[in-house]
Design a protein around this motif. Structure first.
Motif, PDB file in Angstrom:
ATOM      1  N   GLY A  55     -42.582  18.236 -24.977  1.00  0.00           N
ATOM      2  CA  GLY A  55     -41.502  18.552 -24.057  1.00  0.00           C
ATOM      3  C   GLY A  55     -40.408  17.504 -24.146  1.00  0.00           C
ATOM      4  N   ASP A  56     -40.101  16.898 -22.980  1.00  0.00           N
ATOM      5  CA  ASP A  56     -39.019  15.898 -22.956  1.00  0.00           C
ATOM      6  C   ASP A  56     -39.536  14.473 -22.909  1.00  0.00           C
ATOM      7  N   GLU A  57     -40.783  14.285 -23.379  1.00  0.00           N
ATOM      8  CA  GLU A  57     -41.385  12.953 -23.354  1.00  0.00           C
ATOM      9  C   GLU A  57     -42.152  12.677 -24.643  1.00  0.00           C
TER      10      GLU A  57
ATOM     11  N   ALA B  16     -41.798  -2.850 -20.998  1.00  0.00           N
ATOM     12  CA  ALA B  16     -42.834  -3.854 -21.234  1.00  0.00           C
ATOM     13  C   ALA B  16     -44.207  -3.282 -20.900  1.00  0.00           C
ATOM     14  N   CYS B  17     -44.816  -2.613 -21.869  1.00  0.00           N
ATOM     15  CA  CYS B  17     -46.189  -2.135 -21.674  1.00  0.00           C
ATOM     16  C   CYS B  17     -47.143  -3.323 -21.638  1.00  0.00           C
ATOM     17  N   SER B  18     -46.795  -4.373 -22.368  1.00  0.00           N
ATOM     18  CA  SER B  18     -47.559  -5.620 -22.337  1.00  0.00           C
ATOM     19  C   SER B  18     -46.587  -6.783 -22.450  1.00  0.00           C
ATOM     20  N   SER B  19     -46.770  -7.765 -21.609  1.00  0.00           N
ATOM     21  CA  SER B  19     -45.908  -8.950 -21.662  1.00  0.00           C
ATOM     22  C   SER B  19     -46.186  -9.791 -22.904  1.00  0.00           C
ATOM     23  N   LEU B  20     -47.276  -9.516 -23.609  1.00  0.00           N
ATOM     24  CA  LEU B  20     -47.616 -10.274 -24.811  1.00  0.00           C
ATOM     25  C   LEU B  20     -46.851  -9.797 -26.043  1.00  0.00           C
ATOM     26  N   SER B  21     -46.288  -8.598 -25.994  1.00  0.00           N
ATOM     27  CA  SER B  21     -45.525  -8.072 -27.113  1.00  0.00           C
ATOM     28  C   SER B  21     -44.193  -8.809 -27.219  1.00  0.00           C
ATOM     29  N   ARG B  22     -43.870  -9.292 -28.419  1.00  0.00           N
ATOM     30  CA  ARG B  22     -42.638 -10.071 -28.619  1.00  0.00           C
ATOM     31  C   ARG B  22     -41.659  -9.410 -29.587  1.00  0.00           C
ATOM     32  N   SER B  23     -42.178  -8.694 -30.602  1.00  0.00           N
ATOM     33  CA  SER B  23     -41.311  -7.976 -31.529  1.00  0.00           C
ATOM     34  C   SER B  23     -41.955  -6.620 -31.828  1.00  0.00           C
ATOM     35  N   GLU B  24     -41.127  -5.701 -32.385  1.00  0.00           N
ATOM     36  CA  GLU B  24     -41.591  -4.327 -32.503  1.00  0.00           C
ATOM     37  C   GLU B  24     -40.855  -3.615 -33.632  1.00  0.00           C
TER      38      GLU B  24
ATOM     39  N   GLN C 197     -54.496   1.549 -31.507  1.00  0.00           N
ATOM     40  CA  GLN C 197     -55.409   0.407 -31.523  1.00  0.00           C
ATOM     41  C   GLN C 197     -54.701  -0.734 -30.814  1.00  0.00           C
ATOM     42  N   GLY C 198     -55.388  -1.349 -29.859  1.00  0.00           N
ATOM     43  CA  GLY C 198     -54.809  -2.454 -29.108  1.00  0.00           C
ATOM     44  C   GLY C 198     -55.049  -2.260 -27.627  1.00  0.00           C
ATOM     45  N   PRO C 199     -54.402  -3.092 -26.800  1.00  0.00           N
ATOM     46  CA  PRO C 199     -54.575  -2.980 -25.348  1.00  0.00           C
ATOM     47  C   PRO C 199     -54.016  -1.666 -24.821  1.00  0.00           C
ATOM     48  N   VAL C 200     -54.404  -1.332 -23.595  1.00  0.00           N
ATOM     49  CA  VAL C 200     -53.898  -0.103 -22.983  1.00  0.00           C
ATOM     50  C   VAL C 200     -52.375  -0.086 -23.048  1.00  0.00           C
ATOM     51  N   ALA C 201     -51.808   1.123 -23.055  1.00  0.00           N
ATOM     52  CA  ALA C 201     -50.379   1.266 -23.316  1.00  0.00           C
ATOM     53  C   ALA C 201     -49.726   2.223 -22.328  1.00  0.00           C
ATOM     54  N   CYS C 202     -48.414   2.231 -22.347  1.00  0.00           N
ATOM     55  CA  CYS C 202     -47.645   3.212 -21.581  1.00  0.00           C
ATOM     56  C   CYS C 202     -48.061   4.603 -22.059  1.00  0.00           C
ATOM     57  N   THR C 203     -48.241   5.515 -21.130  1.00  0.00           N
ATOM     58  CA  THR C 203     -48.715   6.850 -21.481  1.00  0.00           C
ATOM     59  C   THR C 203     -47.576   7.792 -21.836  1.00  0.00           C
ATOM     60  N   ARG C 204     -46.467   7.713 -21.105  1.00  0.00           N
ATOM     61  CA  ARG C 204     -45.339   8.630 -21.319  1.00  0.00           C
ATOM     62  C   ARG C 204     -44.034   7.845 -21.369  1.00  0.00           C
ATOM     63  N   ILE C 205     -43.162   8.233 -22.303  1.00  0.00           N
ATOM     64  CA  ILE C 205     -41.874   7.565 -22.469  1.00  0.00           C
ATOM     65  C   ILE C 205     -40.800   8.642 -22.599  1.00  0.00           C
ATOM     66  N   LYS C 206     -39.763   8.525 -21.814  1.00  0.00           N
ATOM     67  CA  LYS C 206     -38.648   9.479 -21.848  1.00  0.00           C
ATOM     68  C   LYS C 206     -37.760   9.230 -23.066  1.00  0.00           C
ATOM     69  N   LYS C 207     -37.117  10.280 -23.528  1.00  0.00           N
ATOM     70  CA  LYS C 207     -36.183  10.183 -24.648  1.00  0.00           C
ATOM     71  C   LYS C 207     -35.064   9.220 -24.272  1.00  0.00           C
TER      72      LYS C 207
ATOM     73  N   ILE D 154     -40.813  14.530 -34.221  1.00  0.00           N
ATOM     74  CA  ILE D 154     -41.984  15.087 -33.540  1.00  0.00           C
ATOM     75  C   ILE D 154     -42.896  13.992 -32.984  1.00  0.00           C
ATOM     76  N   GLY D 155     -42.540  12.744 -33.253  1.00  0.00           N
ATOM     77  CA  GLY D 155     -43.316  11.615 -32.753  1.00  0.00           C
ATOM     78  C   GLY D 155     -42.781  10.329 -33.348  1.00  0.00           C
ATOM     79  N   VAL D 156     -43.447   9.229 -32.997  1.00  0.00           N
ATOM     80  CA  VAL D 156     -43.091   7.927 -33.551  1.00  0.00           C
ATOM     81  C   VAL D 156     -44.357   7.119 -33.819  1.00  0.00           C
ATOM     82  N   LEU D 157     -44.259   6.261 -34.825  1.00  0.00           N
ATOM     83  CA  LEU D 157     -45.267   5.221 -35.054  1.00  0.00           C
ATOM     84  C   LEU D 157     -44.695   3.956 -34.450  1.00  0.00           C
ATOM     85  N   ASP D 158     -45.432   3.343 -33.547  1.00  0.00           N
ATOM     86  CA  ASP D 158     -44.987   2.148 -32.829  1.00  0.00           C
ATOM     87  C   ASP D 158     -45.916   0.997 -33.194  1.00  0.00           C
ATOM     88  N   VAL D 159     -45.327  -0.138 -33.602  1.00  0.00           N
ATOM     89  CA  VAL D 159     -46.115  -1.322 -33.937  1.00  0.00           C
ATOM     90  C   VAL D 159     -45.521  -2.517 -33.203  1.00  0.00           C
TER      91      VAL D 159
END
Length: 159
Positions: free
Chosen positions: A60-62, A107-115, A69-79, A127-132
Motif C-alpha cells: 500500500g502506502d508503506e 532512529a530505529c536504533s541509536s547505535l546506527s551511525r551510517s546507512e 538480521q540484527g536488532p528489532v526494527a521499525c515495522t512500517r515506514i511511510k513513503k 517494490i521494496g528496499v534493501l536497508d543496511v
C-alpha cells in the motif's frame, strides 16, 4: 538442505565477489520469496558483520518490515520518511555517511551511525528496499552501492 558459506576477509570487492555467487546458489531454484530474502540477508550479515541488514517491502502506502538480521526494527515506514522512505520515493540508492545529518532520519536504533538503502525496482516500480546499517560513521561507499544493487537486481521478486 544444509548450506555453508565460505566467508573470506580482506578487500571489500573480493568479499562481494565471493559472496554473490554463494547468494545466487542459495536462492537458485527456490521459488519462495521470504526464504530467498531471509537467506540473502543472513549471508550478507555473516560476510560483512553489519549492524543491521534487511528488506522492507511496499504494501500500500508503506514499507513493511521483511526478513532481516540484527536488532528489532521499525515495522512500517511511510513513503518519503527517513532514508528508506526517501529511497523509495526517489527510486534511487542512498548512501548516508552520518544518519544524524540526514533530514527526517528515523532512529530505529541509536547505535546506527551510517546507512545504505537500495531500492528494488521491477517494471519501473519500487517494490521494496534493501536497508543496511552500520554502527560506524561513513561505512558505505560506491563499492557497496554497485554490488548491493547487483544483488538486489538478481533476486526473483516475481513470486
Amino acid at each position: 538442505m544444509a548450506e555453508d558459506l565460505s566467508i573470506i576477509k580482506g578487500d571489500k570487492t573480493a568479499e562481494y565477489k565471493s559472496i554473490i555467487p554463494q547468494i545466487d546458489a542459495l536462492v537458485s531454484g527456490e521459488p519462495d520469496l521470504v526464504a530467498n530474502l531471509a537467506n540473502t540477508v543472513a549471508a550478507l550479515k555473516e560476510q560483512f558483520g553489519w549492524f543491521w541488514v534487511g528488506f522492507y517491502l511496499v504494501k500500500g502506502d508503506e514499507l513493511v518490515l521483511g526478513p532481516f538480521q540484527g536488532p528489532v526494527a521499525c515495522t512500517r515506514i511511510k513513503k518519503g520518511r527517513g532514508v528508506c522512505g526517501t529511497s523509495w520515493a526517489e527510486a534511487r540508492t542512498l548512501v548516508v555517511p552520518d544518519v544524524e545529518a540526514f533530514p527526517g532520519h528515523i532512529a530505529c536504533s541509536s547505535l546506527s551511525r551510517s546507512e545504505i538503502v537500495v531500492p528494488i525496482i521491477r517494471n519501473g516500480q519500487v517494490i521494496g528496499v534493501l536497508d543496511v546499517d552500520s554502527e560506524h560513521l561513513d561505512h558505505f561507499d560506491e563499492t557497496d552501492r554497485v554490488f548491493l544493487e547487483e544483488i538486489v537486481a538478481s533476486l526473483n521478486f516475481e513470486v
